[in-house]
Design an enzyme around this catalytic site. Structure first.
Site, PDB file in Angstrom:
ATOM      1  N   LYS A 106       0.840  -1.207   0.000  1.00 58.18           N
ATOM      2  CA  LYS A 106       0.000   0.000   0.000  1.00 58.18           C
ATOM      3  C   LYS A 106       0.876   1.259   0.000  1.00 58.18           C
ATOM      4  O   LYS A 106       0.591   2.232  -0.693  1.00 58.18           O
ATOM      5  CB  LYS A 106      -0.939   0.005   1.221  1.00 58.18           C
ATOM      6  CG  LYS A 106      -2.063  -1.029   1.113  1.00 58.18           C
ATOM      7  CD  LYS A 106      -2.883  -1.158   2.400  1.00 58.18           C
ATOM      8  CE  LYS A 106      -3.876  -2.308   2.299  1.00 58.18           C
ATOM      9  NZ  LYS A 106      -4.674  -2.540   3.514  1.00 58.18           N
ATOM     10  N   GLN A 111      -4.626  -1.465   9.814  1.00 56.49           N
ATOM     11  CA  GLN A 111      -4.570  -2.765   9.137  1.00 56.49           C
ATOM     12  C   GLN A 111      -5.135  -3.852  10.045  1.00 56.49           C
ATOM     13  O   GLN A 111      -4.766  -3.964  11.209  1.00 56.49           O
ATOM     14  CB  GLN A 111      -3.113  -3.082   8.740  1.00 56.49           C
ATOM     15  CG  GLN A 111      -2.930  -4.347   7.920  1.00 56.49           C
ATOM     16  CD  GLN A 111      -3.575  -4.284   6.527  1.00 56.49           C
ATOM     17  OE1 GLN A 111      -3.774  -3.213   5.967  1.00 56.49           O
ATOM     18  NE2 GLN A 111      -3.919  -5.432   5.985  1.00 56.49           N
ATOM     19  N   ASP A 171     -10.919   3.058   4.250  1.00 61.20           N
ATOM     20  CA  ASP A 171     -11.250   1.633   4.154  1.00 61.20           C
ATOM     21  C   ASP A 171     -12.758   1.428   3.997  1.00 61.20           C
ATOM     22  O   ASP A 171     -13.199   0.336   3.634  1.00 61.20           O
ATOM     23  CB  ASP A 171     -10.823   0.904   5.443  1.00 61.20           C
ATOM     24  CG  ASP A 171      -9.501   0.168   5.272  1.00 61.20           C
ATOM     25  OD1 ASP A 171      -9.179  -0.228   4.134  1.00 61.20           O
ATOM     26  OD2 ASP A 171      -8.801  -0.017   6.287  1.00 61.20           O
TER      27      ASP A 171
HETATM   28  N1  GUN Z   1      -6.964  -6.689   6.250  1.00 62.29           N
HETATM   29  C1  GUN Z   1      -7.351  -7.394   5.150  1.00 62.29           C
HETATM   30  N2  GUN Z   1      -7.896  -6.572   4.218  1.00 62.29           N
HETATM   31  C2  GUN Z   1      -7.882  -5.336   4.760  1.00 62.29           C
HETATM   32  C3  GUN Z   1      -8.306  -4.077   4.262  1.00 62.29           C
HETATM   33  O1  GUN Z   1      -8.851  -3.912   3.161  1.00 62.29           O
HETATM   34  N3  GUN Z   1      -8.099  -3.014   5.127  1.00 62.29           N
HETATM   35  C4  GUN Z   1      -7.535  -3.171   6.353  1.00 62.29           C
HETATM   36  N4  GUN Z   1      -7.408  -2.083   7.116  1.00 62.29           N
HETATM   37  N5  GUN Z   1      -7.138  -4.337   6.824  1.00 62.29           N
HETATM   38  C5  GUN Z   1      -7.301  -5.414   6.021  1.00 62.29           C
END
Ligand code: GUN
Length: 299
Positions: free
Chosen positions: A52, A96, A119
């Site tokens: 990311k 996350q 998100d």
């Molecule tokens: N863990 C797995 N997928 C995601 C996501 O799209 N966002 C976040 N914050 N954590 C994740």
């Protein structure tokens, strides 16, 4: 059979985002800024967050990573979130997931200012999404919906089966597919469902997000179906440098030949999930400060 190339589409849209970022910098003196909070050292989470951050760099966003050890307290996390909520130099941020068991995940997600919740996990944004109002759509369903549009896949009137009901993927995906824009008839299957095989085999569009490598076999897929594989299980491998490889939820080798369209793993949904986070961040930057910028044209 058409292989849906999520990597290629994501790269094309990243170029479009980079153009928008240049305009933003010219006009407002700084790029959009995404912050990620990462707790602990889970290999999967570390590598997702690294990707990311790398994506941000590629399109010209500023990105920052805030790390905590596994024993961080819930209060420490909540204090950090409050600071980020108040920090005008931060356009959007994510925590996350998963978080360690001693942290109340819902409490953390609800502490994030919905305006900065790129998100799309805050209940306010989930509610807006349910009602079809403009908001941040969680990254995987958003990325998949862009792929379906870019490949001009007919969704209206089709039977879409979503395998999995997670808050992050299955449930929001089922809502998006049932809304007017996609106009599909949707069935959600989960661990309590019966006749899973037969139900999957009745799907025109099958979206699989259960985290079980190779679960969907050829006998579960109708000839000519569209198959979207969200699975990204990390499996030990002696063929890769990292010692792991990504495995999808679909038995790709045997299923692909029956499909009209199919996503590979890796290179299908994954890059689009990351792209969707960039689009949401661009949107936040627009809504909080860059009011004349519109990234809707990109999608
Ligand atoms: N863990 C797995 N997928 C995601 C996501 O799209 N966002 C976040 N914050 N954590 C994740």
């Amino acid at each position: 059979m058409v292989l849906i190339d999520g990597k290629k589409v994501a790269n094309e849209i990243k170029v479009e985002i980079a153009v928008e970022v240049k305009k933003i910098i010219e006009k407002h003196g700084r790029p959009p800024h995404l912050v990620a909070i990462l707790v602990g050292h889970d290999g999967g989470s570390e590598s997702y967050v690294n990707f990311k951050m790398k994506d941000c760099e590629e399109v010209g966003f500023k990105s920052s990573l805030i790390r905590f050890e596994d024993d961080v307290t819930e209060n420490e996390l909540l204090e950090t979130i409050e600071k980020l909520n108040q920090d005008a130099s931060v356009d959007g941020f994510i925590a996350q997931l998963p978080l360690p068991a001693h942290i109340n995940e819902s409490k953390v997600l609800e502490a994030i200012d919905p305006e900065k919740d790129v998100d799309g996990f805050h209940p306010t944004n989930v509610g807006k999404m349910m009602e079809g109002l403009p908001t941040f759509i969680s990254a995987t369903p958003y990325g998949i919906s862009i792929l379906l549009k870019r490949y001009k896949i007919e969704t209206s009137g089709k039977h879409c089966v979503v395998l999995g009901r997670s808050n992050i993927v299955g449930r929001p995906m089922s809502v998006l597919m049932s809304q007017k824009e996609m106009n599909s008839t949707v069935t959600v299957l989960h661990s309590g469902s019966q006749n899973i095989k037969e139900m999957c085999a009745s799907a025109d569009i099958l979206i699989v997000a259960i985290g079980k490598p190779g679960f969907v076999t050829a006998d579960m897929v109708k000839k000519g179906a569209v198959v979207i594989d969200v699975g990204t299980s990390r499996i030990k491998s002696d063929k890769t440098k990292s010692g792991f490889r990504l495995a999808g939820d679909v038995d790709f080798e045997n299923v692909a030949e029956k499909c009209s369209f199919i996503t590979p793993v890796p290179g299908g949904v994954g890059p689009m999930t990351r792209l969707a986070l960039l689009l949401n961040t661009l949107e936040t930057a627009k809504e909080t400060q860059f009011t004349d910028m519109c990234c809707k044209d990109i999608r």
